[in-house]
Design an enzyme around this catalytic site. Structure first.
Site, PDB file in Angstrom:
ATOM      1  N   ASP A   1       2.004   4.475 -11.407  1.00 41.41           N
ATOM      2  CA  ASP A   1       3.427   4.335 -11.097  1.00 41.41           C
ATOM      3  C   ASP A   1       4.259   4.221 -12.368  1.00 41.41           C
ATOM      4  OD1 ASP A   1       2.943   4.488  -8.411  1.00 41.41           O
ATOM      5  OD2 ASP A   1       2.946   2.318  -8.078  1.00 41.41           O
TER       6      ASP A   1
ATOM      7  N   TYR B   1      -8.401  -2.218 -12.429  1.00 38.06           N
ATOM      8  CA  TYR B   1      -7.013  -2.663 -12.571  1.00 38.06           C
ATOM      9  C   TYR B   1      -6.961  -4.123 -13.012  1.00 38.06           C
ATOM     10  CZ  TYR B   1      -5.896   1.369  -9.565  1.00 38.06           C
ATOM     11  OH  TYR B   1      -5.769   2.609  -9.023  1.00 38.06           O
TER      12      TYR B   1
ATOM     13  N   TYR C   1      -4.189   1.533  -2.665  1.00 37.20           N
ATOM     14  CA  TYR C   1      -2.854   1.040  -3.023  1.00 37.20           C
ATOM     15  C   TYR C   1      -2.978  -0.429  -3.431  1.00 37.20           C
ATOM     16  CZ  TYR C   1      -0.953   5.267  -0.856  1.00 37.20           C
ATOM     17  OH  TYR C   1      -0.637   6.569  -0.530  1.00 37.20           O
TER      18      TYR C   1
END
Length: 604
Positions: free
Chosen positions: A416, A486, A559
């Site tokens: 993003d 992440y 997500y």
């Protein structure tokens, strides 16, 4: 005379002379010398030799004394035609002459020496080439089999109208632009190619032909079957089992001489592509009968307006369509609607060319060290979001060395706008379209990396290098299998307890059910996706009891933001529900640490 003898030797030695009667018949139909080779099944370098006058070739085949032709030349006050005739391998470097329309209405048929009524026709004469006369005029008439395609290397051509150029098919990646060519000589073509400024070591041809060439050569083949099948010639059920394909003959005529003129190698799949589109204004009209009179089947590219006949573009795909349609028809039906044998047209082909280089590929791994940088240019309602993008920064550093038209950017996923890409970076490929310069050295790529690092715009590149096209398939193949790591800074509704950290650290292979997030629902289908969190761990943030650093390794396509804040319950389970909390958590920052694609480690 020398070239006529060369063609005669090819016809005599390679086919033991059995096709010579058929060649005499072809010459009487004004079929060009190279098409005579095609109908005799010859595939050799004879095509690269200058095409002789049909009259001289007929004289040689019928054993007319050579001196007759020479005397004709002397009487006209010129040298023998073949002595100074333009060659496909070494034509003059002069500007092509203005095109002269060719008419066949007054052309006398060429008669073989065995015709009993030969005395009723004009005697054989030799027409000599001048700087003002195109080849189809020199040879008396445009070839009815190839529409002048194989005569083009020695002649001048009419320019292709701009409206026709605009409608020609695009090259791969829309590279290069169509240009008209008023000379089909190898020297002229090489000059046009050089003007594009490409540096390459090999060259290949892409050819499109008038669709009518299929029906014309088929009608001539049927004619030859009628006359010579009793002699054991033209007895195969399919034409191309006996007749050399026109594209193959054109490649034999042009490809190697063009490569020699350019100082490169001729390869069928060469990196530098020269697209040659031979067009004829009557091609569509000549093939309409295949589709109007019960041709059956729409065929590829079929587009018909109500009340109008099928219109076939005179290109490669159209020729395939015409061949398919013609093969479905019986011989008797075909001959009812097609002139047999085909007659010479009043004008020859036009030629358009397009030069482009096959795409080159540069790959590496990019790091995005700042937030607020999109992966690709992000325009919303005409307003740009962010100063630049990862794609633009990399392209600005790489493209100048290739002198390319443009590029395409591909990567193993995307992060993003507000997410950083850290550690070893994200694999990407830059497809470079129509590069004119040679592939830079590895030291040049290293310098590009250094340039990006010094610019300090938050984008860096590692392992930048040229790669084969197959790397693109690896990127796509790994989209579903790859895993990602992440790091997220999260805020819980309550203070973090030791029990919560234990739950997070012990969670393995957690199955998530994620409905399409609200933030992307305007551009993605509303689906339920099932993803896996393979492992999680967390650390407390000193001095901030409600904050924690969450580390995850997940399946591609998960997500992460929605797993943390639940997306109004559209992701189940989510972080708060996993910890037994009734209020959703919040995500403050997110970084991608690593893209796990082990099968790419050796390449990048």
């Amino acid at each position: 005379m020398q070239q006529a003898l060369l063609y005669f030797q090819a016809l005599k030695s390679q086919t033991h002379g059995k096709f010579l009667p058929a060649v005499q018949e072809l010459l009487s139909l004004h079929v060009c010398a190279r098409c005579c080779l095609r109908f005799a099944g010859i595939r050799d370098k004879t095509y690269t030799s200058p095409s002789p006058s049909l009259h001289v070739l007929l004289a040689v085949i019928t054993d007319t004394p050579h001196q007759t032709c020479l005397n004709t030349d002397e009487a006209s006050g010129t040298e023998p035609q073949d002595a100074d005739h333009n060659s496909a391998t070494n034509p003059p470097i002069a500007q092509p002459p203005s095109p002269v329309p060719c008419s066949t209405q007054s052309a006398e048929p060429i008669q073989s020496a065995t015709d009993t009524d030969r005395q009723h026709h004009s005697p054989i004469t030799v027409t000599h080439a001048t700087d003002e006369t195109p080849t189809d005029v020199v040879h008396g008439v445009v070839c009815p089999a190839c529409l002048g395609v194989l005569q083009a290397p020695e002649g001048s051509l009419q320019a292709v109208p701009s409206a026709v150029l605009a409608g020609l098919p695009e090259a791969e990646g829309n590279a290069g632009s169509w240009q008209t060519c008023t000379s089909g000589s190898v020297v002229s073509l090489s000059q046009h190619v050089r003007q594009e400024g490409h540096v390459a070591t090999n060259i290949g041809l892409d050819i499109t032909l008038p669709a009518a060439c299929i029906t014309r050569q088929l009608s001539i083949w049927y004619h030859l079957q009628t006359k010579f099948s009793s002699q054991g010639l033209y007895t195969s059920p399919h034409m191309f089992q006996e007749v050399v394909d026109l594209k193959e003959a054109l490649r034999l005529t042009v490809a190697t001489p063009l490569a020699q003129q350019m100082g490169v190698q001729a390869e069928r799949e060469g990196d530098l592509r020269v697209m040659l589109a031979y067009l004829h204004p009557s091609s569509s009209a000549e093939t309409d009968f295949l589709f109007i009179h019960g041709g059956g089947g729409k065929g590829r590219g079929y587009k018909r307006k109500r009340g109008q006949p099928k219109v076939v573009y005179a290109g490669r795909s159209a020729s395939e369509t015409v061949m398919q349609q013609a093969s479905r028809l019986s011989r008797s039906f075909f001959l009812q609607h097609c002139t047999c044998p085909a007659v010479a047209p009043t004008t020859g082909v036009q030629l358009a060319y397009r030069v482009w280089r096959k795409p080159l590929y540069v790959a590496g791994r990019y790091l995005k060290l700042l937030r607020g940088v999109a992966q690709s240019p992000w325009i919303i309602d005409g307003q740009r979001k962010g100063v630049s993008s990862v794609e633009e920064r990399i392209a600005d550093a790489v493209l100048p060395a290739f002198q390319a038209d443009r590029h395409k950017f591909m990567s193993a996923g995307r992060e993003d706008f507000d997410v950083r890409m850290l550690s070893s970076g994200r694999p990407f490929v830059l497809e470079i379209i129509n590069a004119r310069a040679a592939v830079p050295s590895q030291s040049a790529f290293d310098a590009m990396q250094l340039t990006l690092e010094k610019e300090d715009h938050g984008v860096q590149v590692q392992a930048l290098q040229p790669v084969p096209r197959s790397i693109c398939s690896l990127l796509k193949a790994g989209e579903a299998e790859k895993q990602k790591s992440y790091t997220a800074i999260c805020q819980l509704p309550t203070a973090v307890t030791p029990e919560m950290t234990e739950i997070i650290n012990s969670t393995k292979h957690l199955e998530l059910h994620q409905q399409t997030p609200v933030r992307v629902s305007h551009r993605r289908a509303d689906l339920m996706r099932h993803r896996t969190v393979y492992a999680m761990s967390c650390e407390l943030v000193p001095g901030s009891p409600r904050h924690l650093v969450l580390r995850l390794r997940t399946q591609a396509g998960t997500y992460i933001k929605e797993f943390v804040h639940s997306d109004e319950g559209r992701t189940q389970p989510h972080l708060a529900s996993l910890l037994g909390l009734s209020t959703s958590a919040a995500i403050l920052q997110l970084d991608v640490n690593q893209i796990h694609m082990d099968f790419l480690q050796q390449q990048l």
